[in-house]
Design a protein around this motif. Structure first.
Motif, PDB file in Angstrom:
ATOM      1  N   LYS A 255       0.824  -1.209   0.000  1.00 54.63           N
ATOM      2  CA  LYS A 255       0.000   0.000   0.000  1.00 54.63           C
ATOM      3  C   LYS A 255       0.860   1.262   0.000  1.00 54.63           C
ATOM      4  CE  LYS A 255      -4.156  -1.765   2.286  1.00 54.63           C
ATOM      5  NZ  LYS A 255      -4.769  -1.945   3.618  1.00 54.63           N
ATOM      6  N   LEU A 256       1.911   1.206   0.804  1.00 52.33           N
ATOM      7  CA  LEU A 256       2.828   2.341   0.879  1.00 52.33           C
ATOM      8  C   LEU A 256       3.447   2.608  -0.495  1.00 52.33           C
ATOM      9  CD1 LEU A 256       5.458   2.761   3.692  1.00 52.33           C
ATOM     10  CD2 LEU A 256       6.054   3.230   1.320  1.00 52.33           C
ATOM     11  N   ARG A 257       3.857   1.518  -1.123  1.00 55.83           N
ATOM     12  CA  ARG A 257       4.488   1.602  -2.436  1.00 55.83           C
ATOM     13  C   ARG A 257       3.511   2.199  -3.459  1.00 55.83           C
ATOM     14  NH1 ARG A 257       6.336  -4.159  -3.814  1.00 55.83           N
ATOM     15  NH2 ARG A 257       4.091  -4.180  -4.178  1.00 55.83           N
ATOM     16  N   ARG A 258       2.271   1.712  -3.385  1.00 56.20           N
ATOM     17  CA  ARG A 258       1.270   2.185  -4.343  1.00 56.20           C
ATOM     18  C   ARG A 258       0.952   3.662  -4.130  1.00 56.20           C
ATOM     19  NH1 ARG A 258      -2.842  -0.831  -3.091  1.00 56.20           N
ATOM     20  NH2 ARG A 258      -1.630  -2.650  -3.723  1.00 56.20           N
ATOM     21  N   GLN A 259       0.905   4.072  -2.872  1.00 54.05           N
ATOM     22  CA  GLN A 259       0.643   5.489  -2.603  1.00 54.05           C
ATOM     23  C   GLN A 259       1.766   6.366  -3.151  1.00 54.05           C
ATOM     24  OE1 GLN A 259      -0.357   6.616   1.396  1.00 54.05           O
ATOM     25  NE2 GLN A 259      -1.943   5.034   1.582  1.00 54.05           N
ATOM     26  N   ALA A 260       2.990   5.874  -2.995  1.00 53.51           N
ATOM     27  CA  ALA A 260       4.129   6.627  -3.513  1.00 53.51           C
ATOM     28  C   ALA A 260       4.040   6.725  -5.033  1.00 53.51           C
ATOM     29  CB  ALA A 260       5.430   5.944  -3.104  1.00 53.51           C
ATOM     30  N   LEU A 261       3.721   5.596  -5.666  1.00 53.30           N
ATOM     31  CA  LEU A 261       3.582   5.569  -7.120  1.00 53.30           C
ATOM     32  C   LEU A 261       2.501   6.540  -7.579  1.00 53.30           C
ATOM     33  CD1 LEU A 261       3.818   4.311 -10.027  1.00 53.30           C
ATOM     34  CD2 LEU A 261       2.114   2.645  -9.280  1.00 53.30           C
ATOM     35  N   GLU A 262       1.348   6.472  -6.929  1.00 53.98           N
ATOM     36  CA  GLU A 262       0.235   7.326  -7.346  1.00 53.98           C
ATOM     37  C   GLU A 262       0.559   8.795  -7.172  1.00 53.98           C
ATOM     38  OE1 GLU A 262      -3.115   5.725  -5.253  1.00 53.98           O
ATOM     39  OE2 GLU A 262      -3.231   3.996  -6.607  1.00 53.98           O
ATOM     40  N   SER A 263       1.284   9.078  -6.108  1.00 52.92           N
ATOM     41  CA  SER A 263       1.680  10.456  -5.858  1.00 52.92           C
ATOM     42  C   SER A 263       2.561  10.982  -6.994  1.00 52.92           C
ATOM     43  CB  SER A 263       2.422  10.526  -4.523  1.00 52.92           C
ATOM     44  OG  SER A 263       3.051  11.769  -4.385  1.00 52.92           O
ATOM     45  N   ILE A 264       3.547  10.166  -7.374  1.00 50.15           N
ATOM     46  CA  ILE A 264       4.466  10.585  -8.424  1.00 50.15           C
ATOM     47  C   ILE A 264       3.761  10.635  -9.775  1.00 50.15           C
ATOM     48  CG2 ILE A 264       6.472   9.849  -9.767  1.00 50.15           C
ATOM     49  CD1 ILE A 264       7.686   8.863  -7.127  1.00 50.15           C
ATOM     50  N   LEU A 265       2.935   9.634 -10.028  1.00 50.41           N
ATOM     51  CA  LEU A 265       2.254   9.566 -11.307  1.00 50.41           C
ATOM     52  C   LEU A 265       1.289  10.735 -11.504  1.00 50.41           C
ATOM     53  CD1 LEU A 265       2.384   7.746 -13.717  1.00 50.41           C
ATOM     54  CD2 LEU A 265       0.497   6.388 -12.784  1.00 50.41           C
ATOM     55  N   SER A 266       0.585  11.093 -10.445  1.00 50.31           N
ATOM     56  CA  SER A 266      -0.355  12.206 -10.601  1.00 50.31           C
ATOM     57  C   SER A 266       0.414  13.509 -10.803  1.00 50.31           C
ATOM     58  CB  SER A 266      -1.304  12.296  -9.407  1.00 50.31           C
ATOM     59  OG  SER A 266      -0.647  12.812  -8.291  1.00 50.31           O
ATOM     60  N   ASP A 267       1.600  13.591 -10.189  1.00 44.40           N
ATOM     61  CA  ASP A 267       2.437  14.777 -10.427  1.00 44.40           C
ATOM     62  C   ASP A 267       2.878  14.842 -11.882  1.00 44.40           C
ATOM     63  OD1 ASP A 267       4.318  16.999  -9.511  1.00 44.40           O
ATOM     64  OD2 ASP A 267       5.735  15.555 -10.377  1.00 44.40           O
ATOM     65  N   ILE A 268       3.267  13.695 -12.421  1.00 43.19           N
ATOM     66  CA  ILE A 268       3.691  13.643 -13.821  1.00 43.19           C
ATOM     67  C   ILE A 268       2.531  14.004 -14.744  1.00 43.19           C
ATOM     68  CG2 ILE A 268       4.352  12.042 -15.679  1.00 43.19           C
ATOM     69  CD1 ILE A 268       6.150  10.590 -13.654  1.00 43.19           C
ATOM     70  N   LYS A 269       1.356  13.471 -14.437  1.00 42.94           N
ATOM     71  CA  LYS A 269       0.185  13.761 -15.269  1.00 42.94           C
ATOM     72  C   LYS A 269      -0.153  15.254 -15.252  1.00 42.94           C
ATOM     73  CE  LYS A 269      -2.044   9.234 -15.054  1.00 42.94           C
ATOM     74  NZ  LYS A 269      -3.170   8.429 -14.538  1.00 42.94           N
ATOM     75  N   ASP A 270      -0.116  15.839 -14.056  1.00 41.42           N
ATOM     76  CA  ASP A 270      -0.401  17.272 -13.949  1.00 41.42           C
ATOM     77  C   ASP A 270       0.619  18.085 -14.718  1.00 41.42           C
ATOM     78  OD1 ASP A 270      -2.484  16.644 -12.314  1.00 41.42           O
ATOM     79  OD2 ASP A 270      -1.502  17.244 -10.444  1.00 41.42           O
ATOM     80  N   ASP A 271       1.870  17.699 -14.533  1.00 45.01           N
ATOM     81  CA  ASP A 271       2.976  18.405 -15.168  1.00 45.01           C
ATOM     82  C   ASP A 271       2.784  18.426 -16.688  1.00 45.01           C
ATOM     83  OD1 ASP A 271       5.365  19.750 -15.276  1.00 45.01           O
ATOM     84  OD2 ASP A 271       6.626  18.004 -14.835  1.00 45.01           O
ATOM     85  N   LEU A 272       2.516  17.252 -17.247  1.00 43.09           N
ATOM     86  CA  LEU A 272       2.356  17.139 -18.695  1.00 43.09           C
ATOM     87  C   LEU A 272       1.102  17.870 -19.179  1.00 43.09           C
ATOM     88  CD1 LEU A 272       3.496  13.441 -19.207  1.00 43.09           C
ATOM     89  CD2 LEU A 272       4.683  15.503 -19.968  1.00 43.09           C
ATOM     90  N   ALA A 273       0.022  17.756 -18.415  1.00 39.65           N
ATOM     91  CA  ALA A 273      -1.219  18.427 -18.809  1.00 39.65           C
ATOM     92  C   ALA A 273      -1.007  19.937 -18.851  1.00 39.65           C
ATOM     93  CB  ALA A 273      -2.342  18.068 -17.842  1.00 39.65           C
ATOM     94  N   GLU A 274      -0.306  20.452 -17.848  1.00 38.46           N
ATOM     95  CA  GLU A 274      -0.021  21.891 -17.829  1.00 38.46           C
ATOM     96  C   GLU A 274       0.861  22.277 -19.013  1.00 38.46           C
ATOM     97  OE1 GLU A 274       1.784  22.857 -14.078  1.00 38.46           O
ATOM     98  OE2 GLU A 274       0.085  22.020 -12.968  1.00 38.46           O
ATOM     99  N   PHE A 275       1.645  21.315 -19.477  1.00 35.92           N
ATOM    100  CA  PHE A 275       2.563  21.559 -20.597  1.00 35.92           C
ATOM    101  C   PHE A 275       1.831  21.372 -21.933  1.00 35.92           C
ATOM    102  CE2 PHE A 275       6.960  20.376 -22.491  1.00 35.92           C
ATOM    103  CZ  PHE A 275       7.275  21.714 -22.665  1.00 35.92           C
ATOM    104  N   GLY A 276       0.555  21.035 -21.851  1.00 32.98           N
ATOM    105  CA  GLY A 276      -0.230  20.854 -23.075  1.00 32.98           C
ATOM    106  C   GLY A 276       0.014  19.506 -23.741  1.00 32.98           C
TER     107      GLY A 276
END
Length: 580
Positions: A255-276
């Motif tokens: 669970k800890l691992r998955r939370q870490a993954l989701e945290s990073i992945l959502s950051d990447i998704k936001d980052d890219l979305a903001e970048f168009g």
RNA sequence: GCGCCCGUAGCUCAACCGGAUAGAGCAUCGGCCUUCUAAGCCGAAUGUUGCAGGUUCGAGUCCUGCCGGGCGCGCCA
């Protein structure tokens, strides 16, 4: 159909009617031999077909050229056709053709330059696919910009394309991520830990740790470090992973691992979305295992007798398909290799109905191409249905200083920092300004500079300038009648006007060229040319003039220019401002 | 050692299955704002396309060798 294709078609038609030439094998590729001239004195389009035919026909190229010219039917698009040099056939396009093209821009607007969508091939474009173990850095930014722009180009050229991000959410690196976060959680709780060399040391790990909700209060830090080897850093991290799983329980650590993954992945998704940069699908590597796709792929290989056992491992006969050595797919310890998931992933792409696969990879992955292609072939798909575009590295410069970066130590400039520093527009533009097979020197000062040194502003300014003219028009109480302007195009006889009309009509050709060659820089250079011609025109002539016909014609021309610039910038992912 | 990519103007880079006199920007020098935004325009100057061969009517582009730079050659991902 754009002008170049119309000329090519006319030429093909003519050649097919010439009995003594129509059998030549060169005829088959005629459409690609028509190109724009470099020198306006050579007309607008040229073809070298006569020279190409000379050998097989056993005739003088100029003689063939003359025969082709004689056979060309009359066409209102062409004013004049002549032979030049060793046997070039040069076409001078009529003003009717130019006027028609510019009128077409005004009629099509945002759709101008987009070809009709064809049903096949269906393309799957995979790019970025950065490991979800940390934020994106400036290298990923280049992949994101290149991939997004290539996707836009392919769509504009009429291809059906889906964009996919392969999430490497399986395997050891997820365990290392989990342990890294766990240790930072313990630190934050007051424990002193010796952070392992092979862990992810970036500052962002502490932030993730602060947001983990999994309860680790009953974990004894001393137990975690008990019995660790001291020499090899890989063994140290492996032991830490094993201890964490044992002490926390597989479920809790998971669970800890998955939370870490989701945290990073959502950051990447936001980052890219903001970048168009948007994706149609985020494909999980773990799902390949969960959905038995790796097993399926290996079963296919086995059935086709492409696997064999040696030294306790299962090997794939990659050498049968041109790879330099056979590759392990199942290790001696029973675990499948990364390569096994990768061939399963690519096999799955074809099974999902994509005819052509484009992977955008870092140039350091080039050694990987042969084996993945071998995998596809071994499973019955054409090797060339996988196309790999390699992207070279990015070097950041700030004030002339090269910025050193190291992913491992966690010291690197993130894409987000870069975007905040230079802005999305400049970043998107600079990333695709250079051919992807060249190393990119990214000059942050230049990207930021609001000066004429900066090519982004130069092009955007051309767009804003046109918008500004139309604002002035209202203030001066003049009107713009587009239809009247189009009717009066014959009044646009200045050299600047003719040059601009010619450039605008090239746009669809440039889109196609850039798409086919996977080379966005063609579009960048083209837009700079158009902006340059607009600026020159602006300085040489007044647009808002008393004469209604001339004014409307000039305004229609710059209106069309604005459309082309906006469309082109849109493909690169750069905004087209109304004012600057 | 083997494999892939790259080498073009002082700098950063273009150059469309091989095509005509290899082009831009920056930097340098000289001009243009009482007139639609000077974030602009006009002009000047800039080359043995790393080296040596080969193929071709024609090579920056294709082939061979060499030199220089990057990357890759794991039962890692």
């Amino acid at each position: 159909m754009h002008l170049k294709n119309e000329i090519a078609k006319l030429l093909e038609l003519t050649l097919s009617g010439m009995s003594d030439l129509s059998d030549a094998p060169e005829i088959a590729s005629t459409h690609t031999t028509v190109e724009r001239t470099r020198d306006p004195r050579h007309g607008d389009f040229t073809t070298n077909i006569a020279m190409r035919l000379a050998k097989s026909a056993g005739r003088n190229p100029r003689e063939i050229a003359q025969a082709i010219i004689d056979a060309l039917p009359q066409n209102e698009l062409i004013d004049k056709v002549e032979i030049a040099g060793p046997g070039f056939i040069n076409f001078h396009v009529s003003s009717i053709a130019s006027h028609r093209e510019v009128a077409g821009i005004l009629a099509s607007g945002q759709r101008y330059g987009r070809q009709e969508t064809r049903a096949t091939p269906k393309i799957l474009l995979e790019f970025v696919s950065a490991n979800p173990t940390g934020p994106l850095h400036v290298g990923h930014g280049r992949h994101a910009s290149y991939g997004a722009t290539l996707g836009n180009l392919l769509e504009a050229a009429g291809f059906k394309v889906d964009r996919e991000y392969y999430v490497n959410d399986a395997g050891r690196q997820m365990d290392i991520l989990g342990v890294s976060v766990l240790l930072r959680m313990l630190e934050a709780g007051g424990s002193t830990v010796r952070f392992p060399d092979a862990g992810y040391k970036g500052e962002y790990i502490r932030e993730i740790a602060a947001n983990i909700t999994e309860d680790i209060s009953n974990l004894d830090p001393l137990e975690l470090f008990k019995g660790l080897p001291t020499d090899d850093k890989e063994e140290i991290i492996s032991a830490l992973i094993a201890n964490a799983e044992r002490l926390l329980g597989d479920d809790s650590f998971g669970k800890l691992r998955r939370q870490a993954l989701e945290s990073i992945l959502s950051d990447i998704k936001d980052d890219l979305a903001e970048f168009g940069v948007v994706f149609d699908r985020w494909f999980s590597e773990q799902s390949l295992t969960d959905d038995k796709l790796i097993d399926d792929a290996l079963a296919v290989l086995k059935k086709r007798q492409m696997l064999y056992e040696k030294d306790g491992a299962t090997w794939f006969r990659a050498t049968d398909f041109g790879d330099e050595k056979d590759r392990v797919v199942v290790r001696e310890n029973g675990k499948k290799t990364y390569f096994a998931s990768d061939i399963a992933y690519h096999y799955g792409k074809r099974e999902r109905g994509y005819d052509h696969l484009i992977d955008i990879l870092g140039s350091d992955h080039h050694g990987y191409i042969a084996r993945v292609r071998a995998g596809l072939e071994a499973m019955g798909y054409a090797g060339d249905s996988l196309e790999v575009e390699l992207v070279q590295f990015v070097t950041l410069y700030r004030a002339g200083e090269k910025l050193q970066m190291s992913t491992r130590s966690g010291e690197f400039v993130t894409l987000r920092q870069l975007r905040e520093d230079v802005g999305n527009d400049a970043a998107r533009f600079f990333y695709v300004m250079r051919s992807n097979d060249q190393h990119l020197d990214f000059d942050m000062e230049l990207a930021k500079s609001r000066s004429n040194d900066n090519p982004v502003y130069y092009i955007q300014y051309a767009h804003a300038r046109v918008a500004s003219v139309f604002r002035q028009l209202e203030e001066k109480a003049f009107t713009y009648q587009q239809a009247e302007g189009i009717s009066a195009f014959a009044m646009l006889t200045e050299s600047h006007e003719k040059a601009l009309m010619t450039s605008l009509s090239r746009y669809p050709e440039v889109i196609e060229l850039a798409a086919v060659n996977r080379a966005p820089q063609h579009l960048v250079h083209y837009l700079r040319d158009v902006a340059n011609e607009l600026h020159s025109y602006y300085n040489a002539h007044q647009f808002i003039v008393e004469d209604d016909d001339l004014r409307n014609a000039r305004l229609a021309l710059i209106d069309a220019t604005r459309i082309v610039i906006a469309n082109g910038l849109g493909i690169i992912g750069v905004s087209a401002p109304e004012a600057m």
